[in-house]
Design an enzyme around this catalytic site. Structure first.
Site, PDB file in Angstrom:
ATOM      1  CB  CYS A 118      21.876  -0.633 -21.175  1.00  0.00           C
ATOM      2  SG  CYS A 118      21.898  -2.245 -20.382  1.00  0.00           S
TER       3      CYS A 118
ATOM      4  CB  CYS B 294      19.223   0.512 -18.892  1.00  0.00           C
ATOM      5  SG  CYS B 294      20.469   0.413 -17.585  1.00  0.00           S
TER       6      CYS B 294
ATOM      7  CB  CYS C  59      24.598  -2.671 -17.980  1.00  0.00           C
ATOM      8  SG  CYS C  59      23.899  -1.053 -17.576  1.00  0.00           S
TER       9      CYS C  59
ATOM     10  N   GLY D  25      13.318  -2.833 -49.695  1.00  0.00           N
ATOM     11  CA  GLY D  25      14.700  -2.419 -49.916  1.00  0.00           C
ATOM     12  C   GLY D  25      14.888  -1.412 -51.034  1.00  0.00           C
TER      13      GLY D  25
ATOM     14  CB  CYS E  84      20.320  -2.955 -15.451  1.00  0.00           C
ATOM     15  SG  CYS E  84      20.918  -3.286 -17.133  1.00  0.00           S
TER      16      CYS E  84
END
Length: 293
Positions: free
Chosen positions: A281, A287, A256, A46, A259
């Protein structure tokens, strides 16, 4: 494989790699310096490590931080995937893939599971990744405290002293004004219980994937000249209050159009002809794989 072996192989095999550039475009000293900064970033999860951002045939602000990290760690045997906003076929993703392929000769893929090195902007792939993979994120604004403090010197001191009270106050004021935390992307997280970090402009949907993940995440900001990292199996906790918990985007009742997936991050599209709102997607590679089943 050494640099000379790569050049000789290209000469014998007639590969697509350019011989008038050094392997992976950057000179060896630059790549070594960036790898040292990556090691420091991994050692201090970080923490933003300054580095000497190099010139590339891409304007700063268009992913040069991520590209420099990718060029510094890519090996000839790597399989590279590049996505932009979740899409493998966007102009940015295609041009980066073509550039890396030309200067290294590495194999390109759109399959998350097949890739060993993934460079991305704005999304983390839907499919779970493993510890044999590295995800490189392009970062436009690495400083998580920029919303509350414009001075770089002051934000560095705030990180050093772990003084994050102003960020907590910013979230509190957001709740007072809107009755919830309205940050849609760049949601601040605490890494390894120490530094507050900007996870790049990924949506909140992707934040939980960072926590105790098997994959190494590397973040590169070329314009701001910063590198930071989340090593595998590291705690990543989004900022939240006890009575105002972190939540991801809600796609309940939507699926979606291609799909039929109901468990992925969806992009909203307005159909030009019918005017209907459609959902697809965001991760096009995932997808496409579902559509082929």
């Amino acid at each position: 494989m050494t640099l000379s072996e790569w050049i000789n192989r290209k000469r014998h095999d007639g590969g697509a790699g350019r011989l008038d550039y050094n392997y992976a475009f950057l000179d060896e000293v630059s790549k070594r310096e960036i790898r040292r900064k990556i090691l420091k970033a991994v050692a201090i999860p970080g923490y933003q490590v300054p580095f000497g951002s190099r010139e590339l045939p891409v304007a700063r602000g268009w992913g040069t931080g991520g590209i420099q990290i990718t060029l510094s760690i890519v090996l000839p045997e790597d399989i590279l995937k590049v996505i932009d906003q979740g899409c493998d076929a966007s102009v940015n993703a295609v041009n980066i893939k073509r550039f890396v392929n030309v200067v290294t000769g590495v194999q390109i893929t759109t399959d998350t599971r097949e890739a060993t090195l993934i460079q991305t902007r704005h999304r983390i792939p839907e499919e779970p990744m493993t510890e044999r993979q590295i995800l490189v994120l392009q970062v436009p604004y690495p400083e998580a405290l920029r919303e509350v403090e414009p001075s770089e010197a002051v934000t560095r001191r705030m990180h050093a002293e772990a003084d994050y009270s102003r960020m907590w106050l910013f979230l509190y004021e957001d709740i007072v004004q809107f009755n919830e935390i309205t940050i849609g992307y760049r949601y601040p997280v605490t890494v390894n219980g120490r530094y507050i970090m900007d996870p790049s402009p990924i949506p909140r949907w992707d934040i939980p994937k960072l926590h105790m993940a098997e994959t190494l995440y590397l973040f590169g900001a070329g314009r701001e000249k910063r590198i930071y990292a989340i090593p595998p199996y590291t705690s990543v906790v989004p900022l939240e209050f006890e009575d105002y918990r972190f939540r991801v985007e809600d796609f309940q009742g939507r699926a979606c159009e291609r799909c039929g997936a109901t468990d992925t991050y969806l992009d909203e599209i307005i159909d030009d002809v019918s005017g209907r709102r459609l959902w697809f997607c965001s991760d096009t590679g995932y997808c496409d794989k579902r559509c082929r089943r």
